[in-house]
Write an enzyme that holds these catalytic residues in place. Structure first.
Site, PDB file in Angstrom:
ATOM      1  N   GLU A 159      11.620  29.776  76.360  1.00  0.00           N
ATOM      2  CA  GLU A 159      11.820  28.482  75.689  1.00  0.00           C
ATOM      3  C   GLU A 159      10.958  28.345  74.444  1.00  0.00           C
ATOM      4  O   GLU A 159       9.746  28.553  74.492  1.00  0.00           O
ATOM      5  CB  GLU A 159      11.443  27.325  76.631  1.00  0.00           C
ATOM      6  N   SER A 174      14.988  16.794  78.846  1.00  0.00           N
ATOM      7  CA  SER A 174      14.922  18.231  79.122  1.00  0.00           C
ATOM      8  C   SER A 174      15.025  18.538  80.612  1.00  0.00           C
ATOM      9  O   SER A 174      15.419  19.643  80.997  1.00  0.00           O
ATOM     10  CB  SER A 174      13.620  18.819  78.579  1.00  0.00           C
ATOM     11  N   PHE A 188      -2.369  29.889  77.846  1.00  0.00           N
ATOM     12  CA  PHE A 188      -3.074  30.087  76.584  1.00  0.00           C
ATOM     13  C   PHE A 188      -3.554  28.796  75.919  1.00  0.00           C
ATOM     14  O   PHE A 188      -4.019  28.841  74.786  1.00  0.00           O
ATOM     15  CB  PHE A 188      -2.154  30.867  75.629  1.00  0.00           C
ATOM     16  N   ASP A 224      14.468  24.191  72.641  1.00  0.00           N
ATOM     17  CA  ASP A 224      14.437  22.821  73.157  1.00  0.00           C
ATOM     18  C   ASP A 224      14.732  21.835  72.024  1.00  0.00           C
ATOM     19  O   ASP A 224      14.045  21.820  71.007  1.00  0.00           O
ATOM     20  CB  ASP A 224      13.067  22.524  73.778  1.00  0.00           C
ATOM     21  N   ASP A 256      18.885  22.599  75.500  1.00  0.00           N
ATOM     22  CA  ASP A 256      19.067  21.664  76.612  1.00  0.00           C
ATOM     23  C   ASP A 256      19.629  20.335  76.127  1.00  0.00           C
ATOM     24  O   ASP A 256      20.260  19.603  76.868  1.00  0.00           O
ATOM     25  CB  ASP A 256      17.741  21.465  77.363  1.00  0.00           C
ATOM     26  N   HIS A 257      19.371  20.031  74.854  1.00  0.00           N
ATOM     27  CA  HIS A 257      19.884  18.810  74.236  1.00  0.00           C
ATOM     28  C   HIS A 257      19.647  18.936  72.749  1.00  0.00           C
ATOM     29  O   HIS A 257      18.981  19.856  72.283  1.00  0.00           O
ATOM     30  CB  HIS A 257      19.164  17.570  74.781  1.00  0.00           C
ATOM     31  N   HIS A 299      16.053  11.817  71.670  1.00  0.00           N
ATOM     32  CA  HIS A 299      16.953  12.977  71.649  1.00  0.00           C
ATOM     33  C   HIS A 299      18.331  12.595  71.120  1.00  0.00           C
ATOM     34  O   HIS A 299      18.733  11.429  71.172  1.00  0.00           O
ATOM     35  CB  HIS A 299      17.126  13.542  73.063  1.00  0.00           C
ATOM     36  N   ASP A 318      -6.174  32.703  69.216  1.00  0.00           N
ATOM     37  CA  ASP A 318      -5.962  33.329  70.532  1.00  0.00           C
ATOM     38  C   ASP A 318      -4.589  33.008  71.111  1.00  0.00           C
ATOM     39  O   ASP A 318      -4.314  33.314  72.266  1.00  0.00           O
ATOM     40  CB  ASP A 318      -7.039  32.846  71.515  1.00  0.00           C
ATOM     41  N   ASP A 324      11.413  20.909  69.864  1.00  0.00           N
ATOM     42  CA  ASP A 324      11.525  19.537  70.385  1.00  0.00           C
ATOM     43  C   ASP A 324      10.269  18.715  70.121  1.00  0.00           C
ATOM     44  O   ASP A 324      10.349  17.558  69.689  1.00  0.00           O
ATOM     45  CB  ASP A 324      11.804  19.613  71.885  1.00  0.00           C
TER      46      ASP A 324
HETATM   47 ZN   LIG Z   1      12.104  16.072  73.991  1.00  0.00          ZN
END
Ligand SMILES: [Zn+2]
Length: 488
Positions: free
Chosen positions: A326, A113, A283, A63, A372-373, A449, A299, A331
């Site tokens: 991902e 995104s 998680f 990302d 994605d970008h 972005h 963990d 990002d």
């Molecule tokens: Zn972002």
């Protein structure tokens, strides 16, 4: 790693060509870059495309991983291992086919995104903020969201009998993972409490419900990531954010035979995949921490561990599987201008890709790595080859100065919270500190972005179709074609 090693060997170890000019050749043979160029040519000449059908597809999204993130991430990964960073290779650097992807949105030059992943998973560009709908949707408008839903590659594959899954270091309800199950006018509607009353009244459901309550014939078989709060009722205390009293983790466990729900790395590693057909792992209450902070959150599974377990569960299906993985932390930390954590997570993505290459058959599994970008990270100046990529631009211990006479960093951002303090004499120790924020030109609380094309790397059946400069939506078409989804 065996299969991956074979790939690397095939691509790099070749016979040395006959010298044309004896004298210059002596010099050339000793030059690493010259030899590497020759090896790459030999590999290219022997490359034959795999035009067969893909049984499986693993789609990796870094990302916000623009080309500068790949370059700087590669250098950091090499330097972290005590090697020459510039010539180091990330796992996907070895992939034989690449393209450039144009990531703009239906309504914007620079994508978020939500549109970024929707174009890749559905073939439709939409507006920023919307997921799994075409470009006719209006911002945060439930009705046009419902009316303009488009199916994604995971749903199409599942209907054909394949298994499907998502692995992410973000909340499972964040935009990128939602690209495999979500259809919604606003990426912000992750739990019922995120939605205005009129939106709920108009018939829209939140992303957590969309993930868990999807019909059997499209529901994901594996979902591993963060975002527990969106799945749990407020009644459980601060860990829950839902106001409708639903415990979606309970629903996951009960609605499918052989379903499992885990919340720790230990629990994930203990999952016996032969007895598990449906696996939900959450998680963290929100996004997972960067890997460099895992000592504080022991963990937390790594992206590679989650990828490995997902492949083990999904690959039991003889018809194949489609998996989205991902690395969201790239990002998240670029937004904060913290290049150290962002670029460390490029390496985490590389490790997860290596696991996928190792655990899958290259003859039948198409692996695509893309973004994605981009993020507007810059790598500039003329630092020495061995200079720490996170630090000051310097040659032989001498700092290169800006026009105010102050040292400058190799990396910087076009925008974000990283301040340029021209009064302060930045030191190398400060610049390479884990919490240092690289300087940004335009002050913003969160970096914006980047809009330039992003790289796409491919390996496996139909990987040769990843070539040229293409629309982000093209990646969907390659995946659908490789799986022969249009055939009965
Ligand atoms: Zn972002």
């Amino acid at each position: 790693m065996k299969r991956f090693s074979v790939l690397l060997t095939m691509m790099t170890l070749t016979s040395w060509p006959v010298a044309v000019h004896a004298e210059p050749m002596m010099t050339a043979a000793a030059d690493t870059a010259f030899r590497e160029g020759q090896r790459s040519l030999d590999a290219a000449l022997r490359r034959t495309p795999n035009t067969g059908k893909a049984k499986n597809i693993i789609l990796f999204i870094g990302d916000g991983m623009g080309i500068n993130s790949v370059t700087a991430g590669r250098i950091l990964a090499g330097q972290t291992r005590g090697l020459d960073g510039a010539s180091y290779s990330l796992s996907f650097d070895a992939f034989p086919y690449t393209a450039l992807s144009k990531t703009y949105a239906a309504d914007a030059l620079v994508t978020d995104s939500a549109n970024g992943i929707s174009a890749i998973t559905t073939g439709f560009k939409t507006i920023n903020g919307a997921i799994g709908v075409n470009g006719k949707v209006r911002p945060k408008d439930c009705a046009t969201g419902l009316a303009n839903r488009v199916s994604n590659i995971a749903e199409q594959a599942k209907r054909k009998g394949l298994s499907t899954g998502v692995v992410t270091t973000s909340a499972l309800t964040d935009a990128t993972p939602a690209g495999f199950y979500g259809h919604i006018a606003s990426r912000d509607w992750q739990a019922d409490t995120d939605m205005p009353a009129e939106v709920t009244k108009a018939g829209c459901t939140d992303l957590a419900r969309q993930l868990v309550e999807a019909p059997d014939n499209v529901r994901l078989d594996v979902a591993l990531g963060g975002g527990a709060a969106k799945f749990l009722p407020k009644a459980v205390g601060s860990a829950g954010a839902r106001g409708d009293n639903r415990d979606l983790t309970k629903l996951w466990r009960t609605q499918t035979p052989a379903a499992k729900f885990v919340t720790t790395a230990k629990g994930l590693n203990a999952v016996e995949t032969k007895n598990t057909n449906s696996l939900l792992g959450i998680f963290a209450p929100s996004h997972l921490p960067s890997v460099i902070d895992h000592d504080k959150f022991p963990d937390t599974p790594s992206l590679a561990e989650m990828t490995s377990k997902a492949i083990e569960v999904l690959s039991k299906n003889p018809k194949g599987y489609v998996l989205l993985v991902e690395s969201a932390s790239i990002d998240k930390w670029h937004h904060r201008n913290n290049a150290y954590r962002a670029l460390t997570d490029v390496d985490e993505l590389s490790k997860a890709v290596a696991v996928a290459v190792d655990k899958s058959d290259p003859a039948e599994t198409l692996i695509i790595v893309t973004a994605d970008h981009s993020h507007a990270l810059a790598m500039s100046g003329y630092a020495a080859r061995e200079a720490d990529i996170l630090g000051l631009a310097r040659q032989k211990g001498v700092n290169q100065l800006d026009k105010t006479g102050k040292p400058r960093t190799i990396l910087s951002y076009a925008s974000g919270p990283g301040e340029q303090d021209h009064e302060h004499e930045l030191t190398q120790a400060e610049a390479v500190g884990p919490d240092f924020l690289q300087p940004a030109l335009v002050p913003l609380s969160s970096a914006a972005h980047g809009g330039e094309d992003v790289p796409v790397y491919a390996y496996g059946p139909q990987a040769h179709l990843i070539s040229g400069t293409v629309e982000s939506s093209y990646i969907y078409h390659v995946m659908a074609y490789a799986l022969s989804l249009s055939e009965d």
